[in-house]
Motif scaffolding. Structure first.
Motif, PDB file in Angstrom:
ATOM      1  N   GLY A  49       0.818  -1.214   0.000  1.00 28.40           N
ATOM      2  CA  GLY A  49       0.000   0.000   0.000  1.00 28.40           C
ATOM      3  C   GLY A  49       0.846   1.257   0.000  1.00 28.40           C
ATOM      4  N   LEU A 105       1.094   4.304  -2.742  1.00 26.33           N
ATOM      5  CA  LEU A 105       0.908   5.709  -2.369  1.00 26.33           C
ATOM      6  C   LEU A 105       2.131   6.542  -2.710  1.00 26.33           C
ATOM      7  N   GLY A 108       0.568   8.634  -5.521  1.00 25.22           N
ATOM      8  CA  GLY A 108      -0.180   9.291  -4.456  1.00 25.22           C
ATOM      9  C   GLY A 108      -1.373  10.078  -4.940  1.00 25.22           C
ATOM     10  N   TYR A 109      -1.306  10.526  -6.174  1.00 24.71           N
ATOM     11  CA  TYR A 109      -2.412  11.290  -6.748  1.00 24.71           C
ATOM     12  C   TYR A 109      -3.589  10.390  -7.118  1.00 24.71           C
ATOM     13  N   ARG A 110      -3.375   9.063  -7.133  1.00 27.09           N
ATOM     14  CA  ARG A 110      -4.435   8.099  -7.436  1.00 27.09           C
ATOM     15  C   ARG A 110      -4.576   7.145  -6.255  1.00 27.09           C
ATOM     16  N   THR A 111      -5.250   7.594  -5.211  1.00 28.29           N
ATOM     17  CA  THR A 111      -5.407   6.744  -4.034  1.00 28.29           C
ATOM     18  C   THR A 111      -6.221   5.492  -4.321  1.00 28.29           C
ATOM     19  N   ASP A 112      -7.004   5.513  -5.398  1.00 25.96           N
ATOM     20  CA  ASP A 112      -7.785   4.323  -5.730  1.00 25.96           C
ATOM     21  C   ASP A 112      -6.875   3.156  -6.112  1.00 25.96           C
ATOM     22  N   TYR A 113      -5.670   3.415  -6.600  1.00 25.39           N
ATOM     23  CA  TYR A 113      -4.740   2.327  -6.904  1.00 25.39           C
ATOM     24  C   TYR A 113      -4.395   1.563  -5.632  1.00 25.39           C
ATOM     25  N   ALA A 114      -4.011   2.302  -4.601  1.00 24.82           N
ATOM     26  CA  ALA A 114      -3.698   1.668  -3.312  1.00 24.82           C
ATOM     27  C   ALA A 114      -4.941   1.026  -2.729  1.00 24.82           C
ATOM     28  N   GLY A 115      -6.089   1.670  -2.905  1.00 25.17           N
ATOM     29  CA  GLY A 115      -7.339   1.123  -2.381  1.00 25.17           C
ATOM     30  C   GLY A 115      -7.696  -0.215  -2.986  1.00 25.17           C
ATOM     31  N   LEU A 160      -9.821   4.374   0.531  1.00 24.26           N
ATOM     32  CA  LEU A 160      -8.887   4.902  -0.465  1.00 24.26           C
ATOM     33  C   LEU A 160      -9.441   4.779  -1.889  1.00 24.26           C
ATOM     34  N   ALA A 165     -11.942   7.626  -2.355  1.00 24.36           N
ATOM     35  CA  ALA A 165     -11.537   8.960  -1.891  1.00 24.36           C
ATOM     36  C   ALA A 165     -11.459   9.942  -3.036  1.00 24.36           C
TER      37      ALA A 165
END
Length: 141
Positions: A25, A29, A33-40, A138, A141
């Motif tokens: 995760g 990030l 970091g600009y695409r929190t949906d990736y980490a989510g 995330l 978000a």
């Protein structure tokens, strides 16, 4: 399964799970970091697969061998169905599908060969809920 009075083998499993989940995760990030949906999506795939592994971790008397990868395949298939139906509001996003699939595979790797135990099962179940919740936050978000 031999007795492990100090719980070190069980803690080793939980530490591997935490390292793979949190580490992955954080990499997402840091890089995106600009695409929190990736980490989510990564964390949701990771948590969902951990949830599928709670039962094998609790009931098997030997180390987990093929079970984690079977759970990863089931999680990936469920992720594809959910991405194509429930989340079809946007469209099927292959990047989201890849990220959740990566989370599923890394969750399987984190418990591969680890001894089954009730402690590891309970800990993994709680971590699965945490990873799913953080992943959902995330992702939306």
């Amino acid at each position: 399964m031999r007795d492990d009075p100090t719980g070190t083998r069980f803690m080793g499993t939980l530490l591997r799970v935490l390292a793979a989940g949190i580490g992955g995760g954080l990499v997402f990030l840091a890089l995106f970091g600009y695409r929190t949906d990736y980490a989510g999506h990564y964390l949701a795939g990771f948590g969902g697969t951990l949830g599928l592994l709670v039962f094998p971790l609790a009931t098997l008397s030997l180390s987990l061998r093929w079970e984690p990868f079977g759970a990863a395949v089931v999680a990936i298939l469920l992720g594809a169905v959910v991405e194509a139906t429930v989340f079809k509001i946007a469209i099927f996003d292959p990047v989201d599908f890849f990220n959740q699939s990566l989370g599923a595979v890394l969750a399987a790797i984190s418990v591969q060969g680890r001894p089954a135990s009730l402690v590891a099962s309970a800990g993994s179940g709680l971590l699965a809920l945490v990873f799913l919740a953080v992943g959902a936050v995330l992702a939306f978000a």
